[in-house]
Design a protein around this motif. Structure first.
Motif, PDB file in Angstrom:
ATOM      1  N   GLY A 181      16.116   0.880 -11.722  1.00  0.00           N
ATOM      2  CA  GLY A 181      16.100   1.967 -10.535  1.00  0.00           C
ATOM      3  C   GLY A 181      17.696   2.427 -10.519  1.00  0.00           C
ATOM      4  O   GLY A 181      18.258   1.140 -10.997  1.00  0.00           O
ATOM      5  N   THR A 182      17.701   3.256  -9.582  1.00  0.00           N
ATOM      6  CA  THR A 182      19.227   3.219  -9.043  1.00  0.00           C
ATOM      7  C   THR A 182      19.778   3.293  -7.463  1.00  0.00           C
ATOM      8  O   THR A 182      18.616   3.156  -7.219  1.00  0.00           O
ATOM      9  N   VAL A 183      21.160   2.839  -7.155  1.00  0.00           N
ATOM     10  CA  VAL A 183      20.785   2.927  -5.553  1.00  0.00           C
ATOM     11  C   VAL A 183      20.507   4.425  -5.017  1.00  0.00           C
ATOM     12  O   VAL A 183      19.790   4.323  -3.894  1.00  0.00           O
ATOM     13  N   GLU A 184      20.480   5.276  -6.044  1.00  0.00           N
ATOM     14  CA  GLU A 184      20.247   6.705  -5.095  1.00  0.00           C
ATOM     15  C   GLU A 184      18.609   6.718  -5.377  1.00  0.00           C
ATOM     16  O   GLU A 184      17.961   7.475  -4.659  1.00  0.00           O
ATOM     17  N   ASP A 185      17.624   5.994  -5.708  1.00  0.00           N
ATOM     18  CA  ASP A 185      16.483   5.894  -6.563  1.00  0.00           C
ATOM     19  C   ASP A 185      16.116   5.240  -5.052  1.00  0.00           C
ATOM     20  O   ASP A 185      15.045   5.813  -4.211  1.00  0.00           O
ATOM     21  N   PHE A 186      16.234   4.327  -4.323  1.00  0.00           N
ATOM     22  CA  PHE A 186      16.212   4.125  -3.525  1.00  0.00           C
ATOM     23  C   PHE A 186      16.726   4.680  -2.594  1.00  0.00           C
ATOM     24  O   PHE A 186      15.905   4.041  -1.303  1.00  0.00           O
ATOM     25  N   ARG A 187      17.647   4.720  -2.122  1.00  0.00           N
ATOM     26  CA  ARG A 187      18.084   5.906  -0.845  1.00  0.00           C
ATOM     27  C   ARG A 187      16.797   6.391  -0.457  1.00  0.00           C
ATOM     28  O   ARG A 187      16.838   7.193   1.110  1.00  0.00           O
ATOM     29  N   PHE A 229       0.260  -1.507  -0.167  1.00  0.00           N
ATOM     30  CA  PHE A 229       0.035   0.116   0.114  1.00  0.00           C
ATOM     31  C   PHE A 229       0.985   1.116   0.156  1.00  0.00           C
ATOM     32  O   PHE A 229       1.173   1.927  -0.729  1.00  0.00           O
ATOM     33  N   GLU A 230       1.817   1.196   0.580  1.00  0.00           N
ATOM     34  CA  GLU A 230       2.600   2.796   0.669  1.00  0.00           C
ATOM     35  C   GLU A 230       3.648   2.440  -0.406  1.00  0.00           C
ATOM     36  O   GLU A 230       3.514   3.617  -0.391  1.00  0.00           O
ATOM     37  N   HIS A 231       4.134   1.129  -0.769  1.00  0.00           N
ATOM     38  CA  HIS A 231       5.109   1.914  -2.054  1.00  0.00           C
ATOM     39  C   HIS A 231       4.543   1.948  -2.658  1.00  0.00           C
ATOM     40  O   HIS A 231       4.582   3.002  -3.772  1.00  0.00           O
ATOM     41  N   PHE A 232       3.029   2.041  -3.507  1.00  0.00           N
ATOM     42  CA  PHE A 232       2.378   2.626  -4.566  1.00  0.00           C
ATOM     43  C   PHE A 232       1.502   3.463  -4.177  1.00  0.00           C
ATOM     44  O   PHE A 232       1.729   5.006  -4.842  1.00  0.00           O
ATOM     45  N   TRP A 233       1.346   4.248  -2.901  1.00  0.00           N
ATOM     46  CA  TRP A 233       0.796   5.186  -2.624  1.00  0.00           C
ATOM     47  C   TRP A 233       1.627   6.034  -2.545  1.00  0.00           C
ATOM     48  O   TRP A 233       1.660   7.678  -2.936  1.00  0.00           O
ATOM     49  N   TYR A 234       2.640   6.065  -1.176  1.00  0.00           N
ATOM     50  CA  TYR A 234       4.493   7.234  -2.041  1.00  0.00           C
ATOM     51  C   TYR A 234       4.608   7.331  -3.144  1.00  0.00           C
ATOM     52  O   TYR A 234       5.806   8.339  -3.246  1.00  0.00           O
ATOM     53  N   GLY A 275       4.382   5.730  -6.107  1.00  0.00           N
ATOM     54  CA  GLY A 275       3.589   4.682  -7.380  1.00  0.00           C
ATOM     55  C   GLY A 275       4.814   5.042  -8.355  1.00  0.00           C
ATOM     56  O   GLY A 275       5.236   4.641  -9.374  1.00  0.00           O
ATOM     57  N   ASN A 276       4.746   6.612  -9.249  1.00  0.00           N
ATOM     58  CA  ASN A 276       5.516   6.929  -9.949  1.00  0.00           C
ATOM     59  C   ASN A 276       6.445   6.076 -10.076  1.00  0.00           C
ATOM     60  O   ASN A 276       7.197   6.569 -11.197  1.00  0.00           O
ATOM     61  N   ASP A 277       7.490   6.073  -9.066  1.00  0.00           N
ATOM     62  CA  ASP A 277       9.379   5.598  -8.663  1.00  0.00           C
ATOM     63  C   ASP A 277       8.563   4.887  -9.284  1.00  0.00           C
ATOM     64  O   ASP A 277       9.624   4.226 -10.129  1.00  0.00           O
TER      65      ASP A 277
END
Length: 165
Positions: A49-55, A31-36, A38-40
């Motif tokens: 994705g990159t390490v910077e994206d996940f950080r 829920f939170e992954h896609f709510w906050y 979603g576009n990422d």
């Protein structure tokens, strides 16, 4: 990021989510992954994705569970190398039936004074989420408000059309 739960669906992810929250961790489930983010996640699922994206996405979150992070746990681990997960010295192979003791020992936490949660039995995810999850409850309230607004607008427009006939 303190913990990466790399587990497939229906393997205790909802129970672990509640257990982590009981232990005081902030948890992102699907829920939170896609709510906050979603576009990422759409971009990551399409092109990577990159390490910077996940950080950036999870810098203030303690635990990630469930989809889509289970597919990218290695990249998330690169972004947060101190998180508990794999390799072996940071890995807990856990059976929900074992309860709080091995989990709390692994995480260095006190055992809570409540039973270990066993959630989503009999695939009750959506009924449980509707009752308890703040994002789902917000979505329902917004849907009810929108439907009410559209209904009132429809009645008003119908009245105006009827008056002209």
């Amino acid at each position: 990021m303190k913990i990466i739960l790399a587990s497939f669906h229906k393997n205790g992810t909802k129970s672990m989510n509640e257990a982590f929250q009981t232990l005081g961790y902030s948890v992102y489930d699907w829920f939170e992954h896609f709510w906050y983010h979603g576009n990422d996640w759409i971009r990551i699922l399409e092109v990577g994705g990159t390490v910077e994206d996940f950080r950036r996405m999870y810098k203030d979150i303690d635990v990630v569970v469930d989809s889509p992070t289970l597919l990218f746990w290695e990249q998330i681990l690169e972004a947060f190398p101190d998180a508990k997960k794999a390799p072996k010295n940071q890995l807990l192979v856990f059976d929900l039936k074992d309860g709080w003791a091995p989990l709390c020992e692994f995480l260095g936490k006190e055992i809570p004074d409540k039973p270990f949660p066993f959630n989503n039995k009999s695939a009750s995810l959506f009924s449980d989420a509707i009752k308890h999850h703040p994002i789902m409850r917000r979505m329902i309230k917004e849907t009810i408000f929108s439907m009410g607004t559209l209904t009132i607008l429809g009645i008003y427009c119908g009245y105006k059309i009827w008056k002209k006939i």
